[in-house]
Design a protein around this motif. Structure first.
Motif, PDB file in Angstrom:
ATOM      1  N   GLN A 195      -1.232  15.035  -8.937  1.00 59.36           N
ATOM      2  CA  GLN A 195      -0.006  15.788  -9.240  1.00 59.36           C
ATOM      3  C   GLN A 195       0.687  16.236  -7.948  1.00 59.36           C
ATOM      4  O   GLN A 195       1.902  16.146  -7.820  1.00 59.36           O
ATOM      5  N   GLN A 196      -0.137  16.706  -6.991  1.00 62.30           N
ATOM      6  CA  GLN A 196       0.407  17.181  -5.711  1.00 62.30           C
ATOM      7  C   GLN A 196       1.127  16.053  -4.959  1.00 62.30           C
ATOM      8  O   GLN A 196       2.128  16.285  -4.313  1.00 62.30           O
ATOM      9  N   SER A 197       0.559  14.856  -5.076  1.00 56.72           N
ATOM     10  CA  SER A 197       1.107  13.721  -4.310  1.00 56.72           C
ATOM     11  C   SER A 197       2.254  13.037  -5.049  1.00 56.72           C
ATOM     12  O   SER A 197       2.732  11.998  -4.594  1.00 56.72           O
ATOM     13  N   ASN A 198       2.617  13.619  -6.182  1.00 56.83           N
ATOM     14  CA  ASN A 198       3.647  13.002  -7.021  1.00 56.83           C
ATOM     15  C   ASN A 198       3.260  11.580  -7.419  1.00 56.83           C
ATOM     16  O   ASN A 198       4.091  10.662  -7.411  1.00 56.83           O
ATOM     17  N   TYR A 199       2.005  11.405  -7.675  1.00 55.05           N
ATOM     18  CA  TYR A 199       1.425  10.137  -8.163  1.00 55.05           C
ATOM     19  C   TYR A 199       1.552   8.990  -7.156  1.00 55.05           C
ATOM     20  O   TYR A 199       1.606   7.829  -7.546  1.00 55.05           O
ATOM     21  N   THR A 200       1.568   9.331  -5.852  1.00 57.22           N
ATOM     22  CA  THR A 200       1.382   8.250  -4.875  1.00 57.22           C
ATOM     23  C   THR A 200      -0.129   8.022  -4.736  1.00 57.22           C
ATOM     24  O   THR A 200      -0.565   7.011  -4.208  1.00 57.22           O
ATOM     25  N   LEU A 201      -0.894   9.015  -5.217  1.00 58.23           N
ATOM     26  CA  LEU A 201      -2.340   8.795  -5.389  1.00 58.23           C
ATOM     27  C   LEU A 201      -2.551   8.531  -6.874  1.00 58.23           C
ATOM     28  O   LEU A 201      -2.068   9.298  -7.717  1.00 58.23           O
ATOM     29  N   VAL A 202      -3.200   7.418  -7.189  1.00 58.70           N
ATOM     30  CA  VAL A 202      -3.549   7.201  -8.595  1.00 58.70           C
ATOM     31  C   VAL A 202      -5.062   7.041  -8.687  1.00 58.70           C
ATOM     32  O   VAL A 202      -5.666   6.260  -7.964  1.00 58.70           O
ATOM     33  N   ALA A 203      -5.664   7.853  -9.568  1.00 64.74           N
ATOM     34  CA  ALA A 203      -7.123   7.854  -9.666  1.00 64.74           C
ATOM     35  C   ALA A 203      -7.563   7.440 -11.063  1.00 64.74           C
ATOM     36  O   ALA A 203      -6.937   7.805 -12.056  1.00 64.74           O
ATOM     37  N   THR A 204      -8.616   6.663 -11.087  1.00 60.27           N
ATOM     38  CA  THR A 204      -9.223   6.256 -12.352  1.00 60.27           C
ATOM     39  C   THR A 204     -10.654   6.784 -12.324  1.00 60.27           C
ATOM     40  O   THR A 204     -11.404   6.485 -11.393  1.00 60.27           O
ATOM     41  N   VAL A 205     -10.985   7.596 -13.319  1.00 57.71           N
ATOM     42  CA  VAL A 205     -12.325   8.199 -13.342  1.00 57.71           C
ATOM     43  C   VAL A 205     -13.125   7.563 -14.467  1.00 57.71           C
ATOM     44  O   VAL A 205     -12.686   7.557 -15.618  1.00 57.71           O
ATOM     45  N   LEU A 206     -14.291   7.014 -14.126  1.00 60.19           N
ATOM     46  CA  LEU A 206     -15.078   6.271 -15.129  1.00 60.19           C
ATOM     47  C   LEU A 206     -16.531   6.724 -15.159  1.00 60.19           C
ATOM     48  O   LEU A 206     -17.137   6.975 -14.105  1.00 60.19           O
ATOM     49  N   ASN A 207     -17.057   6.788 -16.362  1.00 56.16           N
ATOM     50  CA  ASN A 207     -18.492   7.048 -16.541  1.00 56.16           C
ATOM     51  C   ASN A 207     -19.261   5.796 -16.116  1.00 56.16           C
ATOM     52  O   ASN A 207     -19.133   4.737 -16.724  1.00 56.16           O
ATOM     53  N   ALA A 208     -20.070   5.914 -15.071  1.00 53.85           N
ATOM     54  CA  ALA A 208     -20.776   4.749 -14.524  1.00 53.85           C
ATOM     55  C   ALA A 208     -21.867   4.245 -15.456  1.00 53.85           C
ATOM     56  O   ALA A 208     -22.331   3.104 -15.326  1.00 53.85           O
ATOM     57  N   ASN A 209     -22.291   5.083 -16.374  1.00 55.25           N
ATOM     58  CA  ASN A 209     -23.387   4.680 -17.272  1.00 55.25           C
ATOM     59  C   ASN A 209     -22.896   4.106 -18.593  1.00 55.25           C
ATOM     60  O   ASN A 209     -23.700   3.829 -19.496  1.00 55.25           O
ATOM     61  N   ASN A 215       0.784  -1.235   0.000  1.00 53.25           N
ATOM     62  CA  ASN A 215       0.000   0.000   0.000  1.00 53.25           C
ATOM     63  C   ASN A 215       0.818   1.288   0.000  1.00 53.25           C
ATOM     64  O   ASN A 215       0.502   2.241   0.716  1.00 53.25           O
ATOM     65  N   ALA A 216       1.870   1.272  -0.775  1.00 45.46           N
ATOM     66  CA  ALA A 216       2.657   2.502  -0.919  1.00 45.46           C
ATOM     67  C   ALA A 216       1.897   3.533  -1.749  1.00 45.46           C
ATOM     68  O   ALA A 216       2.254   4.704  -1.760  1.00 45.46           O
ATOM     69  N   ILE A 217       0.896   3.071  -2.449  1.00 42.72           N
ATOM     70  CA  ILE A 217       0.085   4.025  -3.225  1.00 42.72           C
ATOM     71  C   ILE A 217      -1.378   3.980  -2.772  1.00 42.72           C
ATOM     72  O   ILE A 217      -1.839   2.964  -2.242  1.00 42.72           O
ATOM     73  N   LEU A 218      -2.031   5.107  -3.017  1.00 45.26           N
ATOM     74  CA  LEU A 218      -3.464   5.200  -2.694  1.00 45.26           C
ATOM     75  C   LEU A 218      -4.214   5.118  -4.024  1.00 45.26           C
ATOM     76  O   LEU A 218      -4.039   5.964  -4.899  1.00 45.26           O
ATOM     77  N   ASN A 219      -5.024   4.077  -4.143  1.00 46.51           N
ATOM     78  CA  ASN A 219      -5.695   3.819  -5.426  1.00 46.51           C
ATOM     79  C   ASN A 219      -7.182   4.166  -5.335  1.00 46.51           C
ATOM     80  O   ASN A 219      -7.890   3.655  -4.463  1.00 46.51           O
ATOM     81  N   VAL A 220      -7.632   5.020  -6.226  1.00 46.35           N
ATOM     82  CA  VAL A 220      -9.035   5.467  -6.161  1.00 46.35           C
ATOM     83  C   VAL A 220      -9.723   5.258  -7.513  1.00 46.35           C
ATOM     84  O   VAL A 220      -9.161   5.588  -8.563  1.00 46.35           O
ATOM     85  N   LEU A 221     -10.911   4.697  -7.439  1.00 44.34           N
ATOM     86  CA  LEU A 221     -11.746   4.606  -8.644  1.00 44.34           C
ATOM     87  C   LEU A 221     -12.955   5.516  -8.410  1.00 44.34           C
ATOM     88  O   LEU A 221     -13.664   5.345  -7.413  1.00 44.34           O
ATOM     89  N   MET A 222     -13.148   6.460  -9.309  1.00 46.48           N
ATOM     90  CA  MET A 222     -14.314   7.341  -9.171  1.00 46.48           C
ATOM     91  C   MET A 222     -15.319   7.000 -10.260  1.00 46.48           C
ATOM     92  O   MET A 222     -14.984   6.964 -11.437  1.00 46.48           O
ATOM     93  N   LEU A 223     -16.550   6.735  -9.844  1.00 44.28           N
ATOM     94  CA  LEU A 223     -17.632   6.475 -10.805  1.00 44.28           C
ATOM     95  C   LEU A 223     -18.561   7.686 -10.799  1.00 44.28           C
ATOM     96  O   LEU A 223     -19.013   8.115  -9.737  1.00 44.28           O
ATOM     97  N   TYR A 224     -18.803   8.215 -11.978  1.00 43.26           N
ATOM     98  CA  TYR A 224     -19.695   9.381 -12.062  1.00 43.26           C
ATOM     99  C   TYR A 224     -20.819   9.107 -13.060  1.00 43.26           C
ATOM    100  O   TYR A 224     -20.652   8.326 -13.994  1.00 43.26           O
ATOM    101  N   PRO A 225     -21.987   9.731 -12.829  1.00 38.89           N
ATOM    102  CA  PRO A 225     -23.092   9.502 -13.780  1.00 38.89           C
ATOM    103  C   PRO A 225     -22.884  10.329 -15.042  1.00 38.89           C
ATOM    104  O   PRO A 225     -22.280  11.406 -14.993  1.00 38.89           O
ATOM    105  N   GLN A 226     -23.394   9.824 -16.164  1.00 46.62           N
ATOM    106  CA  GLN A 226     -23.204  10.532 -17.437  1.00 46.62           C
ATOM    107  C   GLN A 226     -23.881  11.904 -17.418  1.00 46.62           C
ATOM    108  O   GLN A 226     -23.355  12.867 -17.938  1.00 46.62           O
ATOM    109  N   ASN A 227     -25.074  11.954 -16.816  1.00 41.29           N
ATOM    110  CA  ASN A 227     -25.813  13.212 -16.782  1.00 41.29           C
ATOM    111  C   ASN A 227     -26.201  13.565 -15.346  1.00 41.29           C
ATOM    112  O   ASN A 227     -26.259  12.688 -14.488  1.00 41.29           O
ATOM    113  N   GLY A 228     -26.479  14.822 -15.154  1.00 38.33           N
ATOM    114  CA  GLY A 228     -27.064  15.262 -13.881  1.00 38.33           C
ATOM    115  C   GLY A 228     -26.062  15.475 -12.764  1.00 38.33           C
ATOM    116  O   GLY A 228     -26.456  15.535 -11.602  1.00 38.33           O
ATOM    117  N   CYS A 229     -24.768  15.533 -13.087  1.00 34.34           N
ATOM    118  CA  CYS A 229     -23.793  15.808 -12.020  1.00 34.34           C
ATOM    119  C   CYS A 229     -22.719  16.739 -12.567  1.00 34.34           C
ATOM    120  O   CYS A 229     -21.655  16.289 -12.990  1.00 34.34           O
TER     121      CYS A 229
END
Lengths: 229, 424
Positions: free
Chosen positions: A162-176, A133-147
């Motif tokens: 960027q601030q964390s020098n990529y010790t945080l890695v995020a994946t952003v996905l359209n949930a729909n 767990n040297a990195i913090l892994n985040v998956l964000m699901l967002y709705p296509q509309n209404g947000c």
């Protein structure tokens, strides 16, 4: 009158204007189609390159099975640069969305890209586990509309990465998006509302947060995260 | 799906705007490049010039003096200063001070620009031609002589000059300078296609017999200068324009006064269109009005109205997005975000972007071409800044006033009144 032209001559001007605009419109549409025609293969090519990078990192991960600081440094660095590559491709795909000329081809790229991002998320998970767990892994699901705020939350995550020098890695996905793994994630993680953050595989957090709140939430789940210090 | 419809709609709009742009541009080419050999009058008919006043005060001096300095034979001009019942004491004093110079001051006892002009024309004018000059406007030395040339054609009922801004000082006046210059070319183009629907107060000249035949100015109309031109056209009289016959007018120096002035003009335009709609649309009775040109004029007005909410929507979205990004995320700058912004611009380039570029190029070309045609020379820096402000700010202002005028003139059927406390 000396400088007055007849109605017939008005019609001539109208016809001339029509011809000129027909010429310009043909030029614009031809060039537009040509550009659209270029965009799809360029995006496809970038996607293939990113998929190859992902594959290469995946192999490197399989090779570096032991938790040595050297191998983890290589894997984390690879993860960070791949993250940037994927973000760039994400920008390109979103920008090309305004072009509706090759809607179906474009949708195929969007779907393939979603698979790639999920692969990336899973790989980040694997590297996180492998490197304790040297990195913090985040998956964000967002709705296509209404947000409308979801766009900002995505930008916030990118900023924190960027601030964390990529010790945080995020994946952003359209949930729909219509691909089965996303629906499976919804069921497995009991996601009922969006936006939802899946933090380090086993924690889910629902609702929009600004940068400061987001940072606090992430620190709550992972106090070792370097921005929490 | 919504994006697809919006994109198609914007593409159609771009094509229509380009069509209008080309149509007017082809006419501009002809009117601004035609042989400028000056036509001279063979004889000098007697001319009456009416200056209706309200409370212009000292400005009236400039107006009368400009006519007195005209190169037209002095014994052939009769100047009338027409006083409203409400004309203030100061303006009256200025008017009467010119009596010794042969100016006839007529205290009409009535109110309203059209009413006082009718009073003078009906009761005093014996000349074949009558010119009007707003009391805050000035005639160029050669204006009268040049305006009379087109009257050689017996079908010409009115001839209009090119109205320019008199000594602009404030920013609001400076930006109007460009608007007036573009209007000069546009009005010439309208007269060229036979649909000039305004005979502006600063210097238009009329054939008195034509005025008499159509029943003079409409006294209930607040934009009598538009009404008279439309009326003349529907009665089969030509309304001509002489591009190098200049008059100068003092323009509003406050945005609120300018908004009222323009709202009055545009609501008056729609009001008059409603008034004459049956005549214009009738198959045989529409006089000299070319209905295909009317369609083009209305389409142009329509686009200037719809462009505003459309552009406002985009500006609103950008501001909102920027606001949320700054308040939620903060100001983020890195080479990666810069690169992504450049990529986003590149990848979003499509048919609509091309139409945007064409519209910008041809639109700016037509503006600079008009400016050069009227001013004869262009100041690369000053005029580029002026045109940039005109396009980015003033055109929205115009769109807004057109919309306000449309709502008042068509939906509520009322005109924005000329308040006694406001000039113009």
């Amino acid at each position: 009158m000396e400088n007055r032209k007849s109605k017939l001559e008005n019609r001539t001007k109208i016809t001339l204007a029509l011809l000129a605009v027909a010429l310009i419109a043909s030029l614009a549409f031809s060039a537009g189609y040509a550009i659209a025609n270029l965009k799809v293969p360029i995006l496809q090519n970038s996607l293939t390159l990113d998929q190859q990078s992902l594959e290469a990192l995946s192999l490197t991960t399989a090779i570096g099975t032991s938790n040595t600081s050297t191998s983890c440094a290589i894997l984390e660095s690879g993860l960070g640069s791949l993250n940037q590559q994927l973000q760039t491709l994400n920008t390109e795909i979103n920008a090309a969305q305004t072009d509706t000329t090759y809607a179906q081809d474009y949708q195929n790229i969007v779907n393939q890209f979603a698979y790639t991002r999920l692969d990336y998320w899973l790989l980040a998970q694997r590297i996180g586990t492998q490197c304790h767990n040297a990195i913090l892994n985040v998956l964000m699901l967002y709705p296509q509309n209404g947000c409308s705020n979801c766009v900002y939350e995505g930008e916030e995550l990118s900023y924190l990465e960027q601030q964390s020098n990529y010790t945080l890695v995020a994946t952003v996905l359209n949930a729909n998006i219509n691909i089965s793994p996303v629906q499976a994630i919804d069921k497995m993680y009991n996601v009922t509302d969006y936006p939802t953050l899946i933090i380090n595989e086993n924690n889910t957090y629902v609702g929009y947060e600004n940068t400061a709140q987001l940072k606090n939430t992430l620190c709550q789940y992972d106090p070792k995260f370097n921005l929490c210090k | 799906m919504h994006n697809m419809y919006a994109q198609s709609l914007l593409e159609i709009m771009s094509i229509l705007v380009l069509f209008l742009l080309f149509f007017w541009l082809f006419i501009y080419f002809e009117i601004l490049r035609e042989d400028k050999a000056e036509e001279e009058l063979k004889s000098y008919p007697k001319v009456a010039l009416v200056i209706p006043t309200l409370f212009e005060g000292e400005d009236l001096k400039l107006s009368i003096n400009s006519v007195l300095a005209s190169d037209y034979p002095k014994d052939k001009i009769k100047i009338y200063v027409a006083l409203n019942r409400s004309t203030d004491r100061k303006t009256r004093k200025v008017a009467y001070s010119f009596e010794k110079k042969g100016v006839k001051v007529v205290d009409t006892g009535v109110n309203g620009k059209a009413a006082v002009m009718n009073y003078v024309i009906k009761n005093f004018v014996k000349e074949e031609f009558v010119a009007t000059l707003d009391a805050d406007s000035m005639a160029d030395r050669k204006m009268l002589r040049k305006l009379l040339v087109p009257f050689r054609n017996k079908n010409v009922g009115a001839v209009t000059p090119s109205v320019a801004v008199y000594k602009p000082k404030k920013a609001v006046q400076l930006i109007q300078k460009y608007d007036y210059i573009f209007s000069i070319v546009l009005r010439k183009a309208f007269s060229y296609v036979g649909n000039l629907m305004v005979a502006p107060g600063p210097g238009s000249m009329f054939r008195v017999s034509a005025l008499k035949k159509i029943g003079y100015f409409d006294e209930k109309n607040i934009t009598e200068d538009m009404e008279i031109a439309i009326h003349l056209l529907t009665e089969g009289y030509m309304v001509e324009n002489v591009i190098d016959a200049f008059s100068y007018t003092i323009v509003p120096d406050k945005i609120s006064v300018l908004f009222k002035q323009r709202s009055r003009w545009y609501s008056g335009f729609f009001y008059n269109m409603m008034k004459y709609r049956k005549t214009i649309m009738s198959k045989d009775n529409h006089g000299l009005i070319d209905r295909s040109i009317m369609v083009m004029i209305f389409t142009s007005v329509f686009f200037s109205i719809v462009a505003l909410p459309l552009i406002a929507y985009y500006i609103y979205s950008w501001i909102l997005e920027g606001f949320f990004t700054v308040t939620n995320v903060g100001v983020v700058f890195s080479t990666q975000t810069l690169w992504q912004t450049i990529l986003a611009v590149g990848y979003s380039f499509d048919v609509l972007s091309l139409f945007g570029i064409f519209l910008l190029v041809f639109g700016l070309y037509s503006l600079f071409f008009s400016l050069k045609g009227v001013m004869k020379r262009i100041d690369a820096i000053k005029d580029t800044i002026g045109i940039a402000i005109y396009v980015t700010l003033f055109s929205y202002f115009l769109g807004m006033t057109w919309l306000y005028g449309f709502v008042n003139g068509v939906i509520f059927r009322k005109r924005v009144m000329w308040k006694i406390a406001n000039r113009n």
